[in-house]
Enzyme design. Structure first.
Site, PDB file in Angstrom:
ATOM      1  N   ARG A  23       0.846  -1.202   0.000  1.00 26.84           N
ATOM      2  CA  ARG A  23       0.000   0.000   0.000  1.00 26.84           C
ATOM      3  C   ARG A  23       0.882   1.253   0.000  1.00 26.84           C
ATOM      4  O   ARG A  23       1.010   1.952  -0.992  1.00 26.84           O
ATOM      5  CB  ARG A  23      -0.947  -0.036   1.215  1.00 26.84           C
ATOM      6  N   HIS A 217       4.705   4.387  12.721  1.00 23.27           N
ATOM      7  CA  HIS A 217       4.854   4.347  11.257  1.00 23.27           C
ATOM      8  C   HIS A 217       5.895   5.397  10.892  1.00 23.27           C
ATOM      9  O   HIS A 217       5.607   6.589  10.894  1.00 23.27           O
ATOM     10  CB  HIS A 217       3.481   4.647  10.640  1.00 23.27           C
ATOM     11  N   CYS A 250       8.589   9.881  -0.945  1.00 23.31           N
ATOM     12  CA  CYS A 250       7.853  11.073  -0.554  1.00 23.31           C
ATOM     13  C   CYS A 250       7.861  12.003  -1.751  1.00 23.31           C
ATOM     14  O   CYS A 250       8.931  12.347  -2.260  1.00 23.31           O
ATOM     15  CB  CYS A 250       8.550  11.715   0.647  1.00 23.31           C
TER      16      CYS A 250
HETATM   17 ZN    ZN Z   1       3.526   6.253   5.180  1.00 19.34          ZN
END
Ligand code: ZN
Length: 326
Positions: A23, A217, A250
């Protein structure tokens, strides 16, 4: 698996690594991985001992074509005994699909950064809290047993907004627990956290959330991912998200890595005698499969290159170094 240093006092004896590469990892890269490879990934992760896998996200396929096969992956994951298969859902519609498909767990993202929340979901954090309350109500109405976990994203800072106030994170955690969420986790979505920040934020939130706060996380955008995990371990956190080969990234930091890499995190935990139930040979074999599937992507992590240290190999295993000098 080791007979070496016992875990230092204060560190947990067991920890869980939830694989989120399918994911968080795949959503961040343009390549669309064929379903057949994803199924092999889920099976391989399961065979390596992983018992929590986030298989995808119920978002419209036009937004994230990489995750369009989530329902099929979830159906397969549910055939593996003892596997907690989770999906990310951004709204009530996604939550209804997750419940229809009987996901064991659904992860609801809530940005602590107002700016990120507007950019990502086009809603303020408080509007998202109201959605979460509606999802809890929908679950009650259907009798679904899908666990609701809220992931507080940008909890340590945000590329759009900059600083995110810990008091705001605390306020939102209170709000989602009041709304009926079962669990909550803190996410360093863009890699702004450092170990001191991690300890301070968990110290602020744990007295309010107790054991409902049980997931860290951490993105390794600036190389502090594992240090942040260690800081959270010291606070008693025992569940961590990770991506095989540290995939992902990112959009605001080109070339940056994604989540902490599953295999490196597993190594760090095993080296500290914290049990994860994971098999390194199988993890590394799966990583090299992934490297073949994603041959045009930059992968991360170091264990695959260096291998386990001699001190962590079974006592009767031949040592390449000793053979060489014999
Ligand atoms: Zn993340």
């Amino acid at each position: 698996m080791t007979e070496f240093t016992p875990a230092p006092a204060g560190l947990p004896r067991h920890a869980t690594i939830r694989e989120v590469g399918l994911r968080d990892g795949l959503q961040s890269i343009a390549h669309v991985m064929p379903t057949e490879q994803k199924l092999q990934w889920i099976q391989g992760a399961y065979d390596a001992g992983q018992r929590e896998i986030e298989v995808g996200s119920f978002v419209p396929a036009r937004l994230l074509p990489q995750l369009a096969d989530t329902a099929e992956l979830l159906a397969f994951a549910k055939t593996l005994p003892g596997l907690v298969a989770s999906v990310l859902v951004p709204n009530l519609k996604g939550a209804q699909r997750a419940m229809e498909c009987e996901a064991e767990l659904m992860l609801l993202p809530l940005s602590a950064s107002h700016a990120h929340s507007l950019a990502n979901l086009r809603k303020t954090p408080d509007e998202v809290v109201a959605d979460i309350a509606r999802i809890v109500d929908a679950r009650e109405a259907t009798g679904s047993r899908t666990v609701i976990e809220v992931g507080i994203s940008t909890a340590f800072g945000c590329t759009l907004q900059g600083r995110v106030e810990p008091a705001e994170v605390l306020r939102l955690v209170r709000a989602v627990l009041d709304a009926g969420a079962d669990r909550v986790g803190l996410a360093d979505t863009v890699g702004y956290a450092d170990p001191a920040m991690v300890q301070a934020l968990f110290a602020l939130i744990l007295p309010v959330a107790g054991d409902k706060l049980n997931c860290g996380h951490f993105h390794d955008t600036r190389g502090l991912g594992l240090a942040n995990v260690y800081a959270a371990l010291q606070m008693g956190v025992t569940r961590f998200d990770a991506c095989l080969a540290g995939i992902g990234g990112c959009p605001h930091a080109p070339g940056a890595s994604g989540n902490v890499s599953t295999e490196d995190l597993a190594y760090m935990l095993a080296s500290m005698d914290i049990a994860t139930g994971l098999d390194f040979d199988k993890l590394i074999a799966l990583r090299s499969k992934l490297a073949g599937w994603l041959s045009t992507e930059t992968l991360h992590g170091t264990l695959w290159r260096a291998g386990l240290p001699k001190t962590m190999k079974p006592a009767n295993a031949p040592s390449p170094t000793m053979t060489a000098v014999a």
